[in-house]
Enzyme design. Structure first.
Site, PDB file in Angstrom:
ATOM      1  N   LYS A  72       0.833  -1.219   0.000  1.00  0.00           N
ATOM      2  CA  LYS A  72       0.000   0.000   0.000  1.00  0.00           C
ATOM      3  C   LYS A  72       0.862   1.262   0.000  1.00  0.00           C
ATOM      4  CE  LYS A  72      -1.793   1.415   4.159  1.00  0.00           C
ATOM      5  NZ  LYS A  72      -1.381   2.801   4.489  1.00  0.00           N
ATOM      6  N   ASN A  73       1.872   1.276   0.866  1.00  0.00           N
ATOM      7  CA  ASN A  73       2.642   2.507   1.041  1.00  0.00           C
ATOM      8  C   ASN A  73       3.677   2.721  -0.062  1.00  0.00           C
ATOM      9  OD1 ASN A  73       1.046   3.101   3.188  1.00  0.00           O
ATOM     10  ND2 ASN A  73       2.506   2.408   4.749  1.00  0.00           N
TER      11      ASN A  73
ATOM     12  N   ARG B 243      -4.674  10.565   4.144  1.00  0.00           N
ATOM     13  CA  ARG B 243      -3.449  11.299   4.448  1.00  0.00           C
ATOM     14  C   ARG B 243      -2.501  11.292   3.244  1.00  0.00           C
ATOM     15  NH1 ARG B 243      -0.193  13.596   8.175  1.00  0.00           N
ATOM     16  NH2 ARG B 243       2.002  13.146   7.909  1.00  0.00           N
TER      17      ARG B 243
ATOM     18  N   CYS C 227      -5.452   7.678   9.296  1.00  0.00           N
ATOM     19  CA  CYS C 227      -5.645   7.035  10.601  1.00  0.00           C
ATOM     20  C   CYS C 227      -5.373   8.018  11.734  1.00  0.00           C
ATOM     21  CB  CYS C 227      -4.663   5.880  10.753  1.00  0.00           C
ATOM     22  SG  CYS C 227      -5.208   4.405   9.941  1.00  0.00           S
TER      23      CYS C 227
ATOM     24  N   ARG D 139       0.617  13.407  13.380  1.00  0.00           N
ATOM     25  CA  ARG D 139       0.757  13.322  11.929  1.00  0.00           C
ATOM     26  C   ARG D 139       0.880  14.687  11.254  1.00  0.00           C
ATOM     27  NH1 ARG D 139      -1.369   8.456  10.211  1.00  0.00           N
ATOM     28  NH2 ARG D 139       0.286   8.622   8.717  1.00  0.00           N
TER      29      ARG D 139
ATOM     30  N   ASP E 294       4.170  -0.050  12.025  1.00  0.00           N
ATOM     31  CA  ASP E 294       2.913  -0.580  11.495  1.00  0.00           C
ATOM     32  C   ASP E 294       2.692  -2.053  11.845  1.00  0.00           C
ATOM     33  OD1 ASP E 294       2.138   1.829  10.476  1.00  0.00           O
ATOM     34  OD2 ASP E 294       3.075   1.502   8.529  1.00  0.00           O
TER      35      ASP E 294
HETATM   36  N1  EPU Z   1       8.496  10.716  13.567  1.00  0.00           N
HETATM   37  C1  EPU Z   1       9.331  11.293  14.470  1.00  0.00           C
HETATM   38  N2  EPU Z   1      10.666  11.317  14.216  1.00  0.00           N
HETATM   39  C2  EPU Z   1      11.181  10.784  13.085  1.00  0.00           C
HETATM   40  C3  EPU Z   1      10.327  10.185  12.150  1.00  0.00           C
HETATM   41  C4  EPU Z   1       8.967  10.164  12.423  1.00  0.00           C
HETATM   42  O1  EPU Z   1       8.911  11.766  15.501  1.00  0.00           O
HETATM   43  O2  EPU Z   1      12.409  10.832  12.881  1.00  0.00           O
HETATM   44  C5  EPU Z   1       7.064  10.676  13.852  1.00  0.00           C
HETATM   45  C6  EPU Z   1       6.300  11.676  13.016  1.00  0.00           C
HETATM   46  O3  EPU Z   1       6.207  12.938  13.618  1.00  0.00           O
HETATM   47  C7  EPU Z   1       4.963  10.992  12.892  1.00  0.00           C
HETATM   48  C8  EPU Z   1       5.331   9.511  12.878  1.00  0.00           C
HETATM   49  O4  EPU Z   1       6.600   9.409  13.466  1.00  0.00           O
HETATM   50  O5  EPU Z   1       4.148  11.237  14.010  1.00  0.00           O
HETATM   51  C9  EPU Z   1       5.373   8.916  11.467  1.00  0.00           C
HETATM   52  O6  EPU Z   1       6.116   9.745  10.646  1.00  0.00           O
HETATM   53  P1  EPU Z   1       6.152   9.731   9.062  1.00  0.00           P
HETATM   54  O7  EPU Z   1       6.154  11.124   8.596  1.00  0.00           O
HETATM   55  O8  EPU Z   1       7.273   8.836   8.623  1.00  0.00           O
HETATM   56  O9  EPU Z   1       4.775   9.062   8.681  1.00  0.00           O
HETATM   57  P2  EPU Z   1       4.011   9.215   7.344  1.00  0.00           P
HETATM   58  O10 EPU Z   1       4.962   9.437   6.237  1.00  0.00           O
HETATM   59  O11 EPU Z   1       2.885  10.147   7.507  1.00  0.00           O
HETATM   60  C10 EPU Z   1       4.061   6.677   6.624  1.00  0.00           C
HETATM   61  C11 EPU Z   1       3.037   5.600   6.385  1.00  0.00           C
HETATM   62  C12 EPU Z   1       2.384   5.192   7.700  1.00  0.00           C
HETATM   63  C13 EPU Z   1       3.478   4.706   8.643  1.00  0.00           C
HETATM   64  C14 EPU Z   1       4.578   5.797   8.816  1.00  0.00           C
HETATM   65  C15 EPU Z   1       5.763   5.337   9.633  1.00  0.00           C
HETATM   66  C16 EPU Z   1       2.296   6.068   4.158  1.00  0.00           C
HETATM   67  C17 EPU Z   1       1.198   6.516   3.247  1.00  0.00           C
HETATM   68  N3  EPU Z   1       2.038   6.095   5.461  1.00  0.00           N
HETATM   69  O12 EPU Z   1       3.342   7.770   7.193  1.00  0.00           O
HETATM   70  O13 EPU Z   1       1.518   4.111   7.394  1.00  0.00           O
HETATM   71  O14 EPU Z   1       2.937   4.395   9.901  1.00  0.00           O
HETATM   72  O15 EPU Z   1       5.048   6.190   7.513  1.00  0.00           O
HETATM   73  O16 EPU Z   1       6.377   4.254   9.035  1.00  0.00           O
HETATM   74  O17 EPU Z   1       3.347   5.662   3.690  1.00  0.00           O
HETATM   75  C18 EPU Z   1      -0.227   2.574   7.754  1.00  0.00           C
HETATM   76  O18 EPU Z   1       0.125   2.043   6.692  1.00  0.00           O
HETATM   77  O19 EPU Z   1      -1.059   2.051   8.538  1.00  0.00           O
HETATM   78  C19 EPU Z   1       0.375   3.859   8.116  1.00  0.00           C
HETATM   79  C20 EPU Z   1      -0.125   4.653   9.052  1.00  0.00           C
END
Ligand code: EPU
Length: 419
Positions: free
Chosen positions: A22-23, A92, A116, A121, A306
């Site tokens: 998915k991601n 998102r 989610c 986020r 995840d």
């Molecule tokens: N974060 C930190 N420090 C870091 C990195 C991340 O505090 O160095 C925190 C962020 O602030 C945030 C969380 O960790 O609260 C996740 O951060 P990230 O920006 O990496 O998340 P994202 O890019 O919005 C993607 C996936 C999520 C997955 C996260 C973490 C997609 C579309 N979504 O989200 O997937 O949990 O990375 O691996 O790729 C899911 O598939 O169920 C899902 C939520």
């Protein structure tokens, strides 16, 4: 609202194939905005999030033809850069259209992206990144207005190791002439798959899968045919479901190279598993016990956030106590109260930490799934429980897992859906 009726106690036995990631699918769909030439994507998971992303592509002007439920042909060019709240607010990953819209139309209008509810986020790492490439961001009650009239290649250091901010930076750098360097980049298999796709349409990329990615962008990119990488989180989820139900499962398209930290987690709960070849995992019945007393999520290649919720369910079936720690998301752990209602013995120390004491016999309950990963964790708990469970709000599981009840039923689960 859909619900699943789940009869507990059946071990999962047989063979299953992991779906596309998915991601990886979501940013690659976003990156199709970079070219007007024909793109064919295969191995797309047929899940709600992917369908929503495809709908958004159609809204901005792309023509989509389904070749089958897992393959699409994408043609056409962008006709609007406004994402309607009705669709964008539910996903998102709609933020992953930002780079393509900016490159093609110099501006984009976005709403706070949905998704989610597992933490704050934030989107500021995306906006800071865009500013590094010459963009400007303004916020009002109507949403975000982002412009990029003077694009320039850049050397950027991401505010945090954000997966989607890394992906947006890669897409943006791909369409800007010159060499860009992205430091503090995320390294997940989906980031690497996005790079594979971008290289196929003509971008030069080095370092994807490390924390420094070097991109030589190009304004004219071409079409391609790409197959989405299999989903390592789904592979780990099936392995946990097999172990928790004392099943015997062969999992195809489980990529060994993506399984290092997940394999360590399984070993730390004494799960019997082996790779039959580089893409085939066999999980056999195990005497579950806690060998390592702490499980902590980390940035890839460490244990993925995840998979934390399903791992907590596995811990409830393992003898001993374990501290589970997810520092990334503030609300990931709250679903454990539902496992306690089922009979688990889990102490929530704070929003990020729980202590699981096992093994406990879980009993069927009527529950509701709060996010994708907690939702599938509750499905695994219900499969391992005595008696029958009902899980409401199953659309949230459908956001991430294709045809989940039929695939699990083919392994001996007793699941019925009511829409
Ligand atoms: N974060 C930190 N420090 C870091 C990195 C991340 O505090 O160095 C925190 C962020 O602030 C945030 C969380 O960790 O609260 C996740 O951060 P990230 O920006 O990496 O998340 P994202 O890019 O919005 C993607 C996936 C999520 C997955 C996260 C973490 C997609 C579309 N979504 O989200 O997937 O949990 O990375 O691996 O790729 C899911 O598939 O169920 C899902 C939520």
């Amino acid at each position: 609202m859909s619900k699943l009726y789940i009869k507990g106690g059946n071990p999962l036995i047989g063979e299953i194939k992991v779906a596309g990631n998915k991601n990886a699918a979501l940013p690659i769909l976003g990156a199709t905005l970079l070219t007007d030439k024909e793109i064919v994507l295969n191995n797309l998971p047929d899940i709600i999030d992917v369908r929503r992303m495809i709908k958004l592509l159609e809204i901005v002007g792309k023509q989509i033809t389904y070749l089958n439920k897992n393959s699409v042909r994408i043609t056409g060019s962008i006709s609007t850069n406004k994402l309607p709240e009705e669709y964008a607010g539910k996903l998102r990953a709609s933020i992953l259209l930002l780079a393509g819209l900016l490159l093609k139309t110099d501006e984009a209008f976005l709403f706070p992206p949905g998704g989610c509810v597992i933490g704050r986020r934030k989107v500021d790492s995306h906006f800071e990144m865009v500013e590094n490439f010459g963009g400007e961001v303004s916020t009002s009650r109507e949403g975000f207005h982002i412009t990029l009239s003077k694009k320039k290649s850049a050397k950027i250091f991401l505010k945090e190791v954000s997966v989607t901010a890394t992906e947006n930076a890669m897409i943006l750098a791909s369409g800007i002439k010159g060499k860009s360097i992205i430091q503090n980049a995320a390294c997940e298999p989906h980031v690497v798959d996005l790079a594979e796709f971008l290289m196929k349409i003509g971008v030069k990329i080095e370092g994807a899968g490390t924390n420094q990615i070097i991109i030589k962008g190009c304004e004219k990119l071409h079409g391609t045919n790409h197959s989405i990488v299999p989903d390592h989180i789904e592979a780990g989820t099936f392995a946990i479901a097999a172990a928790a139900t004392k099943g015997n499962l062969i999992i195809h398209d489980a990529i060994e190279d993506h399984f290092q930290s997940m394999g360590r987690m399984l070993k730390s709960m004494n799960v019997n598993f082996q790779f039959l070849d580089k893409k085939t995992l066999h999980v056999s019945p195990s005497e579950l016990k806690i060998i390592e007393k702490k499980l902590q999520v980390g940035l890839w290649p460490n244990f993925p956030t995840d998979l934390m919720s399903p791992a907590i369910v596995l811990a409830t079936q393992s003898k001993g106590s374990i501290l589970c720690h997810d520092w990334m998301f503030e609300s990931r752990m709250f679903f454990v109260d539902k496992l306690n209602v089922m009979g688990a013995d889990i102490i929530q120390a704070d929003p990020h930490r729980v202590i699981v004491n096992g093994p406990t016999q879980l009993h069927g309950q009527h529950l509701s799934s709060p996010d994708i990963r907690a939702g599938i964790a509750l499905v695994i708990a219900a499969l391992s429980a005595h008696g029958n469970s009902i899980i409401d709000n199953i659309e949230i599981v459908d956001r991430g897992y294709e045809d989940i009840e039929n695939r699990l039923n083919s392994l001996g689960a007793g699941i019925k859906r009511e829409n």
